[in-house]
Design an enzyme around this catalytic site. Structure first.
Site, PDB file in Angstrom:
ATOM      1  CD  GLU A 210      -2.922  -1.272   2.235  1.00 54.72           C
ATOM      2  OE1 GLU A 210      -2.882  -0.405   3.123  1.00 54.72           O
ATOM      3  OE2 GLU A 210      -3.761  -2.188   2.209  1.00 54.72           O
ATOM      4  CE  LYS A 343     -10.773  -3.230   4.025  1.00 54.75           C
ATOM      5  NZ  LYS A 343     -10.089  -4.367   4.684  1.00 54.75           N
TER       6      LYS A 343
END
Length: 434
Positions: A210, A343
């Site tokens: 990430e 999400k």
């Protein structure tokens, strides 16, 4: 306006694994959406359909999900002649056709790809920006720019180091605008790079999935110390706080927790939920930690409840709640946490994501919108967080294009809103009150 054509294909995510992309055509043009994929996944997430054909992409192909869209979902939606602004109607059609509890027939990745593309087409049909269309779907009259929680140190299942806890984040909640928050985040990130390089050498500044650094440290406290130093060096100790994603389900072992789970197994070093809770309380006392995500295993309800009841910080449910209204309802009842991690691919449709968000907000929870570790250049979640007024987003470090794609879209949205732009700032847990 109804759908003229839908075409799905396999593309690649930021980890080099196949994922689903959907092209949807109406009279207004082409609308494209791509689906992300997680590495540390909760066992209660909707099913991401993979081919499991070991001769192709190590079994991770998504040709079956693509075929479900092209051969089944597309013809059905086109023949029904539904208007793309009717998001809930289209999502319900797909869910009914799938018929399973966890979207295992078509795959959540197939349904979500179409759902996201429909949402983008719906905005164009109405002639409004995507964030405004999402706000309308959610019944929100205003929109809010979020505080970005930059994941600048990676551990857990996202990195090859010994660090057990998965993410160490720096939300610049003292900024006055999203643009200023980006500048602060980037400056702290570069200071952190220098701090790590000086202490551990240049190879310690390699980045994880990430975009955060993944120095080979074992002590989670050391990661917090590095952040504190970098924030101070950048001159932002009064504007930047710290958030963590522990992803504790990854190192839960027989009712206990293994903070050295990447080394050979040794049950003698496991610690109890109470010992782990005390560790967190020490972090909160000694560092500006304001948010901890997944501090315990997804089924360790007792530990969650006890911890949330004993601290004043934000406790975020991710693997615990998996964006699923049923799990959220249970967590509300148990008082297990006080913030939902949202999400879209955990639940698998735009409509259900909106329902999950509103359920959490109506119970006084905070909501944080999130990317996945396997991302694409799709920027849907940037518009989503603004339209849902959640006030916080995590989509990685200010590094790697699939992460910056979202942050840059948020910069554009803030610029477009001009004097109407509102930034959540220090009210990120409940942004509508200011």
């Amino acid at each position: 306006m109804s759908i003229l054509k839908i075409h799905a294909r396999e593309i690649f995510d930021s980890r080099g694994n196949p994922t689903v992309e959907v092209d949807l055509y109406t009279n207004k043009g082409l609308f494209r959406a791509a689906v992300p994929s997680g590495a540390s996944t909760g066992i209660y997430e909707a099913l991401e359909l993979r081919d499991n054909d070991k001769t192709r992409y190590m079994g991770k192909g998504v040709s079956k999900a693509v075929e479900h869209i092209n051969k089944t979902i597309a013809p059905a939606l086109i023949s029904k002649n539904v208007n793309v602004v009717e998001q809930d109607k289209i999502d319900k059609l797909m869910l009914d056709m799938d018929g399973s509890e966890n979207k295992s027939k078509f795959g959540a990745n197939a349904i979500l790809g179409v759902s996201l593309a429909v949402c983008k087409a719906g905005a164009a049909e109405k002639g409004v920006p995507l964030y405004r269309h999402i706000a309308d779907l959610a019944g929100n009259p205003e929109v809010i720019l979020p505080v970005p929680a930059f994941n600048v140190i990676n551990g857990g299942s996202h990195a090859g180091n010994k660090l057990a806890m998965q993410e160490f984040m720096i939300p610049p909640c003292g900024a006055d605008s999203f643009k200023e928050a980006m500048r602060i985040g980037a400056e702290v990130y570069h200071n952190l790079k220098n701090v790590i390089k000086e202490k551990y050498g240049k190879d310690a500044t390699n980045v994880g999935d990430e975009g955060g650094f993944a120095p080979n440290i074992l002590e989670n406290k050391e990661a917090l110390e590095l952040l504190k130093t970098a924030i101070g060096k950048a001159g932002y100790s009064d504007k930047v706080v710290i958030g963590m994603d522990v992803a504790a389900s990854e190192f839960y072992r027989d009712g206990k927790y293994d903070l050295d789970f990447k080394s050979p197994d040794d049950p003698s070093r496991y610690i109890s939920p109470d010992q782990l809770a005390d560790l967190y309380k020490g972090f909160v006392k000694n560092y500006p930690v304001v948010s901890i995500e997944d501090p315990f295993d997804q089924d360790d309800w007792g530990a969650w409840k006890k911890f949330t009841g004993s601290v004043g910080i934000q406790v975020v449910g991710d693997d615990l709640t998996v964006t699923n209204p049923k799990r959220i309802a249970k967590a509300v009842e148990e008082k297990a946490c006080n913030c939902l991690l949202l999400k879209v691919n955990q639940i698998g449709s735009v409509t259900e994501s909106l329902q999950a968000c509103k359920l959490a907000q109506s119970n006084g929870w905070g909501v944080m919108v999130s990317h996945r570790s396997g991302e694409t250049e799709d920027t849907f979640i940037a518009d989503l967080v603004v339209g849902l007024c959640t006030g916080q987003i995590k989509t990685g470090a200010p590094c790697r294009s699939e992460r910056l794609a979202k942050y840059n879209q948020l910069l554009r949205i803030e610029e477009e809103l001009g004097s109407k732009a509102r930034f959540a700032g220090r009210n990120f847990r409940n942004p509508r009150i200011n």
